[in-house]
Design an enzyme around this catalytic site. Structure first.
Site, PDB file in Angstrom:
ATOM      1  CG  HIS A  12      -1.724   1.247   1.370  1.00 48.03           C
ATOM      2  ND1 HIS A  12      -2.968   1.412   0.790  1.00 48.03           N
ATOM      3  CD2 HIS A  12      -1.475   2.420   2.024  1.00 48.03           C
ATOM      4  CE1 HIS A  12      -3.436   2.615   1.068  1.00 48.03           C
ATOM      5  NE2 HIS A  12      -2.544   3.243   1.831  1.00 48.03           N
ATOM      6  CD  GLU A  13       1.975   3.404   3.667  1.00 42.13           C
ATOM      7  OE1 GLU A  13       2.132   4.495   3.088  1.00 42.13           O
ATOM      8  OE2 GLU A  13       1.005   3.165   4.410  1.00 42.13           O
ATOM      9  CG  HIS A  63       0.489   6.345  -0.693  1.00 43.73           C
ATOM     10  ND1 HIS A  63      -0.692   6.853  -1.187  1.00 43.73           N
ATOM     11  CD2 HIS A  63       0.173   5.778   0.512  1.00 43.73           C
ATOM     12  CE1 HIS A  63      -1.674   6.622  -0.333  1.00 43.73           C
ATOM     13  NE2 HIS A  63      -1.175   5.961   0.708  1.00 43.73           N
TER      14      HIS A  63
END
Length: 225
Positions: A95-96, A99
């Site tokens: 998920h990170e 980004h």
């Protein structure tokens, strides 16, 4: 009675969201991913697969303190996720990195959110000061100014939603295509990502409810003048 229900809701909604994310994370942080890769390895692989060799991966203290820093181009993972090889750790790491990929591709909502940061910070810090002074001094103009600042902070919360959901979608696509998780692990991975997304939905909902309440109070003040 209505006020009691309202304040109960704005307290219960965030608590429920936090409970869900902590429960899902605790459960799936005990389930080892079939690949056996640590969160740091997951992040590094997805970054490299997308040509983001310049983006670093670092350990950061705390629990669920994971984040992507666009200024230093660094993915920071909490200790358990950095060294652990759980499904939860893989989901959070991916998920990170989502980004970081958004940053590379100049994802529109991410750019917009970054642009809103200074205004949102001012809104979060000063809106209630202006509103309270306006209420006690019966200066409707100050209340309105406070509401405008608060609206900027609420807009930031709303723009955060597509940013977070998109990062989670990218995460799922990346860890599946890279073979980091098997097909039968997708359900568990989605549960972790969906629980995390719920916290942003809850924060945005509470912010909107509070803004609407203040607008109604301001409208009432105007009708009394």
């Amino acid at each position: 009675m209505g006020f009691i229900i309202y304040f109960a809701l704005i307290i219960i909604i965030p608590l429920f969201a936090q409970m869900k994310v902590k429960s899902a994370y605790k459960k799936y942080s005990k389930v080892t991913a079939s690949s056996g890769m640590t969160g740091a390895q997951v992040a590094r692989k997805i970054l490299d697969d997308n040509g983001l060799y310049h983006v670093g991966v670092e350990e950061t203290p705390g629990t669920l303190s994971d984040h992507y820093d666009p200024r230093s181009k660094t993915v920071r993972l909490s200790t358990n996720n950095y060294y652990g090889n759980s499904i939860a750790g893989a989901a959070v790491a991916a998920h990170e990195v989502g980004h970081a990929i958004q940053d590379q591709q100049e994802y529109a909502f991410l750019r917009f959110r970054h642009a809103l940061v200074p205004v949102a910070n001012i809104g979060s810090n000063f809106s209630w000061i202006l509103i309270l002074i306006g209420f006690f001094a019966s200066i409707s103009g100050l209340v309105l100014l406070g509401i405008v600042f608060m609206a900027a902070a609420v807009l930031f919360q709303l723009v955060t939603l597509p940013v977070e959901f998109d990062a989670s979608n990218r995460a799922m696509n990346e860890i599946v295509s890279a073979g980091i998780i098997r097909n039968d692990e997708e359900r568990e991975t989605r549960k972790v990502l969906n629980a995390a997304a719920l916290t942003y939905v809850a924060a945005a909902l509470v912010a909107v409810l509070e803004l609407v309440r203040l607008v109604l109070i301001y409208t009432g003040m105007q009708s009394e003048d």
